[in-house]
Design an enzyme around this catalytic site. Structure first.
Site, PDB file in Angstrom:
ATOM      1  N   TRP A  70      -4.253  12.843   5.446  1.00  0.00           N
ATOM      2  CA  TRP A  70      -4.111  13.330   4.072  1.00  0.00           C
ATOM      3  C   TRP A  70      -2.789  12.872   3.446  1.00  0.00           C
ATOM      4  O   TRP A  70      -2.003  13.671   2.937  1.00  0.00           O
ATOM      5  CB  TRP A  70      -4.218  14.856   4.037  1.00  0.00           C
ATOM      6  CG  TRP A  70      -5.586  15.396   4.352  1.00  0.00           C
ATOM      7  CD1 TRP A  70      -6.600  14.769   5.018  1.00  0.00           C
ATOM      8  CD2 TRP A  70      -6.078  16.708   4.028  1.00  0.00           C
ATOM      9  NE1 TRP A  70      -7.690  15.594   5.132  1.00  0.00           N
ATOM     10  CE2 TRP A  70      -7.407  16.793   4.527  1.00  0.00           C
ATOM     11  CE3 TRP A  70      -5.536  17.817   3.387  1.00  0.00           C
ATOM     12  CZ2 TRP A  70      -8.191  17.944   4.386  1.00  0.00           C
ATOM     13  CZ3 TRP A  70      -6.308  18.951   3.251  1.00  0.00           C
ATOM     14  CH2 TRP A  70      -7.622  19.015   3.726  1.00  0.00           C
ATOM     15  N   LYS A  96     -11.916   3.012  12.488  1.00  0.00           N
ATOM     16  CA  LYS A  96     -10.515   3.196  12.883  1.00  0.00           C
ATOM     17  C   LYS A  96     -10.397   3.436  14.389  1.00  0.00           C
ATOM     18  O   LYS A  96      -9.434   2.980  15.015  1.00  0.00           O
ATOM     19  CB  LYS A  96      -9.902   4.354  12.105  1.00  0.00           C
ATOM     20  CG  LYS A  96      -9.709   4.061  10.615  1.00  0.00           C
ATOM     21  CD  LYS A  96      -8.716   2.946  10.361  1.00  0.00           C
ATOM     22  CE  LYS A  96      -7.295   3.378  10.659  1.00  0.00           C
ATOM     23  NZ  LYS A  96      -6.315   2.290  10.353  1.00  0.00           N
ATOM     24  N   THR A  98      -9.560   1.935   3.482  1.00  0.00           N
ATOM     25  CA  THR A  98      -9.417   3.392   3.553  1.00  0.00           C
ATOM     26  C   THR A  98     -10.337   4.158   2.614  1.00  0.00           C
ATOM     27  O   THR A  98     -10.315   5.397   2.620  1.00  0.00           O
ATOM     28  CB  THR A  98      -7.972   3.808   3.252  1.00  0.00           C
ATOM     29  OG1 THR A  98      -7.607   3.332   1.949  1.00  0.00           O
ATOM     30  CG2 THR A  98      -7.014   3.242   4.294  1.00  0.00           C
ATOM     31  N   TYR A 157     -15.900   5.349   8.435  1.00  0.00           N
ATOM     32  CA  TYR A 157     -14.451   5.106   8.403  1.00  0.00           C
ATOM     33  C   TYR A 157     -13.809   5.504   9.732  1.00  0.00           C
ATOM     34  O   TYR A 157     -13.055   4.727  10.330  1.00  0.00           O
ATOM     35  CB  TYR A 157     -13.818   5.889   7.253  1.00  0.00           C
ATOM     36  CG  TYR A 157     -12.306   5.851   7.260  1.00  0.00           C
ATOM     37  CD1 TYR A 157     -11.620   4.656   7.048  1.00  0.00           C
ATOM     38  CD2 TYR A 157     -11.566   7.015   7.476  1.00  0.00           C
ATOM     39  CE1 TYR A 157     -10.236   4.622   7.060  1.00  0.00           C
ATOM     40  CE2 TYR A 157     -10.176   6.989   7.485  1.00  0.00           C
ATOM     41  CZ  TYR A 157      -9.509   5.792   7.282  1.00  0.00           C
ATOM     42  OH  TYR A 157      -8.135   5.754   7.302  1.00  0.00           O
ATOM     43  N   GLY A 176       0.811  -1.205   0.000  1.00  0.00           N
ATOM     44  CA  GLY A 176       0.000   0.000   0.000  1.00  0.00           C
ATOM     45  C   GLY A 176       0.843   1.251   0.000  1.00  0.00           C
ATOM     46  O   GLY A 176       2.085   1.215  -0.011  1.00  0.00           O
ATOM     47  N   THR A 203      -5.947   7.565  12.130  1.00  0.00           N
ATOM     48  CA  THR A 203      -6.309   8.633  11.207  1.00  0.00           C
ATOM     49  C   THR A 203      -6.830   9.871  11.919  1.00  0.00           C
ATOM     50  O   THR A 203      -7.355   9.784  13.044  1.00  0.00           O
ATOM     51  CB  THR A 203      -7.395   8.120  10.230  1.00  0.00           C
ATOM     52  OG1 THR A 203      -7.884   9.195   9.424  1.00  0.00           O
ATOM     53  CG2 THR A 203      -8.586   7.547  10.993  1.00  0.00           C
TER      54      THR A 203
END
Length: 277
Positions: free
Chosen positions: A148, A127, A60, A123, A10, A99
């Site tokens: 980001w 997380k 994600t 999301y 990834g 995140t």
């Protein structure tokens, strides 16, 4: 040290394999040898006999998470629980990549590491479930929140550059009331290389310094890449219809990392470095 890295192919995982591989033996884990959320996941990780596990793998796609929140929980929540259980069996530390979207986005200043998480979308909730699982099961862990991310072949920077090559009619349209911390995967990997040897366990925000809107992020990319002539129109979050509800203001403040000397460069400098690289 033997370091197992999930999501090894990834955006962040591949960067971690390259940076950490200079000093450690890397055990790359991806869909071919690890299925997050499956009953076999714990045994698959335990079989690596790793000395440390780094876990950036996640579901994600925030809009897809909104469409299928149960799948998001299964991968990001239960999948992380499996990774934590494996670390517990191995008696080794875990680095869990979380995140900025665990926060509600209603702050007026960047979030500190111990501000109260309150996610507003599927999301972020999944997380945060992963963070809770790590804290419940382990004593030795690093929870590292990023935001980001750009690096590799699929990210916001490359999307803006692709659009600049063949701008849509009327130019680009970018949201100017969503704010975050643009962060270069290479810089995160360098900071993690130092953090994992510190044994200073806890929660960290490892992001490039500064705050940007999607609009200012895009216009900076265009300027640095020589596309100043491409028109960019600012729009509002409410004008951009999508399945997920992004938190409007989630820049992160790196207080804990900076106390250890882990301070990432300004995001504009990181974008320039990525373009040169």
């Amino acid at each position: 040290m033997k370091v197992a890295i999930t999501g090894a192919h990834g955006q962040l995982g591949s960067e971690l394999c390259a940076v950490l591989g200079a000093e450690h033996t890397i055990i790359p884990l991806d869909h071919s040898n690890l299925e997050l959320g499956s009953p076999e996941a714990v045994a698959q990780i335990v079989a690596t006999r790793a000395d440390l596990v780094v876990h950036p793998a996640a579901f994600t796609n925030v809009d897809a998470c909104a469409r299928d929140p149960e799948l998001a929980y299964r991968i990001n929540g239960l999948g992380t629980r499996s990774v934590a259980l494996a670390c517990r069996k191995l008696k080794v530390p875990l680095v869990y990549i979380s995140t900025n979207e665990v926060f509600a986005g209603d702050a007026l200043t960047p979030y500190y590491e111990y501000d109260q998480p309150r996610p507003v979308n599927a999301y972020g909730r999944s997380k945060l479930a992963g963070e809770l699982a790590v804290r419940e099961l382990l004593d030795a862990f690093y929870i590292v929140r990023v935001a980001w991310l750009f690096g590799g072949t699929r990210n916001f920077v490359r999307t803006v550059l692709r659009l600049a090559e063949q701008p849509p009619s009327g130019g680009l349209r970018m949201v100017d009331d969503e704010f975050g911390s643009p962060t270069y995967t290479f810089d995160v990997a360098l900071a993690l290389r130092e953090l994992i040897t510190s044994e200073q366990y806890g929660t960290y925000h490892l992001v490039n310094r500064g705050v940007a809107s999607r609009y200012s992020f895009a216009t900076t990319i265009l300027r640095l890449a020589g596309y100043e002539d491409v028109a960019v129109t600012p729009i509002k979050l409410a004008d951009f219809v999508r399945d997920s509800t992004p938190p409007p203001y989630t820049p992160l403040s790196n207080l804990a990392g900076a106390a250890l000397g882990l301070s990432l460069r300004p995001w504009e400098d990181a974008v320039a470095a990525f373009l040169q690289r």
